[in-house]
Design a protein around this motif. Structure first.
Motif, PDB file in Angstrom:
ATOM      1  N   SER A 148      41.586  29.839  -1.039  1.00  0.00           N
ATOM      2  CA  SER A 148      41.501  31.045  -1.853  1.00  0.00           C
ATOM      3  C   SER A 148      41.683  32.242  -0.936  1.00  0.00           C
ATOM      4  O   SER A 148      41.119  32.279   0.164  1.00  0.00           O
ATOM      5  CB  SER A 148      40.132  31.119  -2.547  1.00  0.00           C
ATOM      6  N   MET A 149      42.443  33.229  -1.372  1.00  0.00           N
ATOM      7  CA  MET A 149      42.670  34.409  -0.538  1.00  0.00           C
ATOM      8  C   MET A 149      41.370  35.173  -0.265  1.00  0.00           C
ATOM      9  O   MET A 149      41.185  35.725   0.808  1.00  0.00           O
ATOM     10  CB  MET A 149      43.706  35.318  -1.190  1.00  0.00           C
ATOM     11  N   LEU A 150      40.476  35.161  -1.244  1.00  0.00           N
ATOM     12  CA  LEU A 150      39.200  35.849  -1.033  1.00  0.00           C
ATOM     13  C   LEU A 150      38.372  35.152   0.041  1.00  0.00           C
ATOM     14  O   LEU A 150      37.726  35.796   0.867  1.00  0.00           O
ATOM     15  CB  LEU A 150      38.423  35.927  -2.347  1.00  0.00           C
ATOM     16  N   LEU A 151      38.397  33.808   0.030  1.00  0.00           N
ATOM     17  CA  LEU A 151      37.685  33.067   1.073  1.00  0.00           C
ATOM     18  C   LEU A 151      38.311  33.311   2.433  1.00  0.00           C
ATOM     19  O   LEU A 151      37.609  33.474   3.435  1.00  0.00           O
ATOM     20  CB  LEU A 151      37.690  31.571   0.757  1.00  0.00           C
ATOM     21  N   GLU A 152      39.637  33.338   2.466  1.00  0.00           N
ATOM     22  CA  GLU A 152      40.325  33.601   3.733  1.00  0.00           C
ATOM     23  C   GLU A 152      39.962  34.975   4.277  1.00  0.00           C
ATOM     24  O   GLU A 152      39.687  35.137   5.471  1.00  0.00           O
ATOM     25  CB  GLU A 152      41.845  33.509   3.541  1.00  0.00           C
ATOM     26  N   MET A 153      39.954  35.981   3.404  1.00  0.00           N
ATOM     27  CA  MET A 153      39.630  37.336   3.853  1.00  0.00           C
ATOM     28  C   MET A 153      38.196  37.411   4.359  1.00  0.00           C
ATOM     29  O   MET A 153      37.913  38.050   5.383  1.00  0.00           O
ATOM     30  CB  MET A 153      39.870  38.347   2.724  1.00  0.00           C
ATOM     31  N   GLN A 154      37.280  36.750   3.640  1.00  0.00           N
ATOM     32  CA  GLN A 154      35.884  36.768   4.075  1.00  0.00           C
ATOM     33  C   GLN A 154      35.742  36.096   5.441  1.00  0.00           C
ATOM     34  O   GLN A 154      35.023  36.586   6.316  1.00  0.00           O
ATOM     35  CB  GLN A 154      35.011  36.065   3.039  1.00  0.00           C
ATOM     36  N   PHE A 155      36.425  34.981   5.626  1.00  0.00           N
ATOM     37  CA  PHE A 155      36.357  34.250   6.890  1.00  0.00           C
ATOM     38  C   PHE A 155      36.907  35.082   8.044  1.00  0.00           C
ATOM     39  O   PHE A 155      36.250  35.232   9.090  1.00  0.00           O
ATOM     40  CB  PHE A 155      37.146  32.941   6.775  1.00  0.00           C
ATOM     41  N   TYR A 156      38.101  35.648   7.867  1.00  0.00           N
ATOM     42  CA  TYR A 156      38.717  36.405   8.959  1.00  0.00           C
ATOM     43  C   TYR A 156      37.948  37.698   9.246  1.00  0.00           C
ATOM     44  O   TYR A 156      37.864  38.131  10.401  1.00  0.00           O
ATOM     45  CB  TYR A 156      40.181  36.700   8.640  1.00  0.00           C
ATOM     46  N   TYR A 157      37.381  38.299   8.198  1.00  0.00           N
ATOM     47  CA  TYR A 157      36.552  39.488   8.416  1.00  0.00           C
ATOM     48  C   TYR A 157      35.335  39.144   9.263  1.00  0.00           C
ATOM     49  O   TYR A 157      35.027  39.826  10.250  1.00  0.00           O
ATOM     50  CB  TYR A 157      36.132  40.092   7.077  1.00  0.00           C
ATOM     51  N   LEU A 158      34.637  38.062   8.876  1.00  0.00           N
ATOM     52  CA  LEU A 158      33.429  37.673   9.609  1.00  0.00           C
ATOM     53  C   LEU A 158      33.742  37.295  11.056  1.00  0.00           C
ATOM     54  O   LEU A 158      33.040  37.709  11.987  1.00  0.00           O
ATOM     55  CB  LEU A 158      32.740  36.502   8.897  1.00  0.00           C
ATOM     56  N   ARG A 159      34.784  36.531  11.255  1.00  0.00           N
ATOM     57  CA  ARG A 159      35.124  36.105  12.622  1.00  0.00           C
ATOM     58  C   ARG A 159      35.583  37.294  13.462  1.00  0.00           C
ATOM     59  O   ARG A 159      35.248  37.402  14.643  1.00  0.00           O
ATOM     60  CB  ARG A 159      36.197  35.012  12.605  1.00  0.00           C
ATOM     61  N   GLY A 160      36.333  38.219  12.839  1.00  0.00           N
ATOM     62  CA  GLY A 160      36.791  39.391  13.573  1.00  0.00           C
ATOM     63  C   GLY A 160      35.639  40.315  13.946  1.00  0.00           C
ATOM     64  O   GLY A 160      35.544  40.770  15.085  1.00  0.00           O
ATOM     65  N   LEU A 161      34.743  40.588  12.986  1.00  0.00           N
ATOM     66  CA  LEU A 161      33.608  41.463  13.280  1.00  0.00           C
ATOM     67  C   LEU A 161      32.686  40.816  14.309  1.00  0.00           C
ATOM     68  O   LEU A 161      32.188  41.484  15.222  1.00  0.00           O
ATOM     69  CB  LEU A 161      32.831  41.777  12.000  1.00  0.00           C
ATOM     70  N   MET A 162      32.481  39.514  14.159  1.00  0.00           N
ATOM     71  CA  MET A 162      31.653  38.804  15.133  1.00  0.00           C
ATOM     72  C   MET A 162      32.252  38.929  16.526  1.00  0.00           C
ATOM     73  O   MET A 162      31.545  39.172  17.516  1.00  0.00           O
ATOM     74  CB  MET A 162      31.562  37.331  14.716  1.00  0.00           C
ATOM     75  N   GLY A 163      33.574  38.784  16.614  1.00  0.00           N
ATOM     76  CA  GLY A 163      34.260  38.923  17.895  1.00  0.00           C
ATOM     77  C   GLY A 163      34.096  40.310  18.483  1.00  0.00           C
ATOM     78  O   GLY A 163      33.901  40.468  19.695  1.00  0.00           O
ATOM     79  N   ALA A 164      34.165  41.328  17.623  1.00  0.00           N
ATOM     80  CA  ALA A 164      33.991  42.709  18.097  1.00  0.00           C
ATOM     81  C   ALA A 164      32.578  42.941  18.619  1.00  0.00           C
ATOM     82  O   ALA A 164      32.375  43.612  19.633  1.00  0.00           O
ATOM     83  CB  ALA A 164      34.296  43.694  16.965  1.00  0.00           C
ATOM     84  N   LEU A 165      31.593  42.332  17.953  1.00  0.00           N
ATOM     85  CA  LEU A 165      30.199  42.546  18.324  1.00  0.00           C
ATOM     86  C   LEU A 165      29.808  41.856  19.626  1.00  0.00           C
ATOM     87  O   LEU A 165      28.891  42.295  20.319  1.00  0.00           O
ATOM     88  CB  LEU A 165      29.275  42.073  17.192  1.00  0.00           C
ATOM     89  N   ILE A 166      30.500  40.765  19.945  1.00  0.00           N
ATOM     90  CA  ILE A 166      30.143  40.044  21.181  1.00  0.00           C
ATOM     91  C   ILE A 166      31.206  40.254  22.266  1.00  0.00           C
ATOM     92  O   ILE A 166      31.258  39.510  23.237  1.00  0.00           O
ATOM     93  CB  ILE A 166      29.934  38.543  20.915  1.00  0.00           C
ATOM     94  N   ASN A 167      32.033  41.276  22.065  1.00  0.00           N
ATOM     95  CA  ASN A 167      33.013  41.686  23.085  1.00  0.00           C
ATOM     96  C   ASN A 167      34.030  40.608  23.438  1.00  0.00           C
ATOM     97  O   ASN A 167      34.367  40.411  24.607  1.00  0.00           O
ATOM     98  CB  ASN A 167      32.286  42.147  24.356  1.00  0.00           C
ATOM     99  N   GLN A 168      34.540  39.930  22.416  1.00  0.00           N
ATOM    100  CA  GLN A 168      35.649  39.005  22.655  1.00  0.00           C
ATOM    101  C   GLN A 168      36.911  39.805  22.958  1.00  0.00           C
ATOM    102  O   GLN A 168      36.990  40.996  22.636  1.00  0.00           O
ATOM    103  CB  GLN A 168      35.852  38.101  21.437  1.00  0.00           C
ATOM    104  N   PRO A 169      37.925  39.182  23.577  1.00  0.00           N
ATOM    105  CA  PRO A 169      39.158  39.907  23.897  1.00  0.00           C
ATOM    106  C   PRO A 169      39.737  40.608  22.658  1.00  0.00           C
ATOM    107  O   PRO A 169      39.778  40.005  21.571  1.00  0.00           O
ATOM    108  CB  PRO A 169      40.090  38.798  24.398  1.00  0.00           C
ATOM    109  N   PRO A 170      40.159  41.853  22.800  1.00  0.00           N
ATOM    110  CA  PRO A 170      40.687  42.617  21.650  1.00  0.00           C
ATOM    111  C   PRO A 170      41.800  41.892  20.895  1.00  0.00           C
ATOM    112  O   PRO A 170      41.865  41.995  19.659  1.00  0.00           O
ATOM    113  CB  PRO A 170      41.205  43.904  22.296  1.00  0.00           C
TER     114      PRO A 170
END
Length: 302
Positions: free
Chosen positions: A103-125
């Motif tokens: 589902s596109m909504l599930l995909e968006m939720q997943f990529y949002y969470l993984r991206g924000l999580m990455g930003a919060l723990i200083n993963q490579p940009p």
């Protein structure tokens, strides 16, 4: 996605591809979708489905049980992120197979969470921006869902942590403008897109935190007050410990009376215990120690 169900419904209604896509998209876009080559944007697909009496969810019925479970899992991880249980969020996201996100909504939720999580723990940009680009350049390329605004939040967080203030400010100005527009007519907005109060609070908190970090304390304080009011109105307690922590940090940096600061710190601890947020309790101890010693709070994140 059960594309065959879409094609079967269109043909059973004797609607040609030319007629089907009239006023919505090009025939090429429809043809590529029906052949399984490319799923169009959420806006286009919704209109195409509506024309033949279907919804996007109808096309995902064959995997409804697994989709419901994935939705519950992602919702749970979104709440854990608010509680700053980052290790739990990372573990949960790593256990999700992207191929199962039908589902596109599930995909968006997943990529949002993984991206924000990455930003919060200083993963490579580049890793953070890859996840966000899945939303901005593909899943929500018309930028009309709440996930685009959440991507702006994550981008602002990432650039602020990289000390690229101009870029961080670019994104947080967009988010702040969105927040103001929503709060002008909150009821109409949420009737349109569903109950996204937790996500709006996410925007409010991180924008307030950004303004605190760059010394715009009044703007931060106003957003904190709006967030606390929203928590009270909608009985959403997850964000209260972090919002109150930020309020205390603002009060200290504004050199407000000790009585005010002590009251806010006590409120932070009370809400942290109610929500079992041990991370905030540790941060409050550090905040209080620095406050008592008159030390800088610059590197103490909310």
């Amino acid at each position: 996605m059960d594309i065959a169900k879409f094609v079967e419904r269109r043909k059973s209604l004797h609607i040609s591809q030319v007629r089907m896509c009239d006023g919505i998209c090009t025939q090429s876009t429809l043809s590529k979708f029906e052949s399984g080559g490319h799923v169009p944007s959420l806006k286009i697909l919704s209109k195409l489905c509506a024309r033949i009496g279907l919804t996007i969810d109808d096309l995902n019925e064959t995997n409804k049980v697994s989709a419901n479970q994935l939705k519950m899992d992602l919702d749970s991880l979104e709440r854990e992120l608010v509680m700053e249980n980052y290790q739990k969020v990372l573990k949960g996201l790593s256990g999700i197979d992207e191929q199962q996100l039908d589902s596109m909504l599930l995909e968006m939720q997943f990529y949002y969470l993984r991206g924000l999580m990455g930003a919060l723990i200083n993963q490579p940009p580049e890793e953070v921006l890859y996840d966000f680009s899945q939303i901005l350049n593909d899943l929500d390329e018309s930028h009309e869902t709440i996930f685009t605004q959440l991507v702006y939040v994550g981008s602002g967080v990432m650039y602020n942590r990289l000390r690229q203030t101009d870029r961080a400010n670019f994104y947080f100005k967009k988010v702040h403008s969105f927040i103001r527009n929503v709060l002008k007519d909150e009821k109409m907005y949420f009737n349109r897109v569903g109950d996204n109060y937790l996500r709006l609070l996410t925007m409010i908190f991180f924008t307030a935190s950004y303004y605190n970090s760059v010394g715009q304390l009044k703007a931060s304080e106003n957003l904190v007050n709006q967030g606390v009011e929203m928590c009270s109105e909608h009985h959403v307690t997850y964000f209260l410990p972090r919002l109150k922590f930020l309020a205390a940090k603002n009060a200290i940096e504004e050199k407000q009376d000790k009585e005010v600061v002590d009251r806010l710190i006590n409120e932070v601890l009370a809400f942290a215990r109610i929500n079992e947020n041990q991370v905030i309790e540790v941060k409050v101890a550090a905040l209080n120690t620095r406050y008592e010693k008159g030390e800088s709070l610059a590197d103490l994140t909310p």
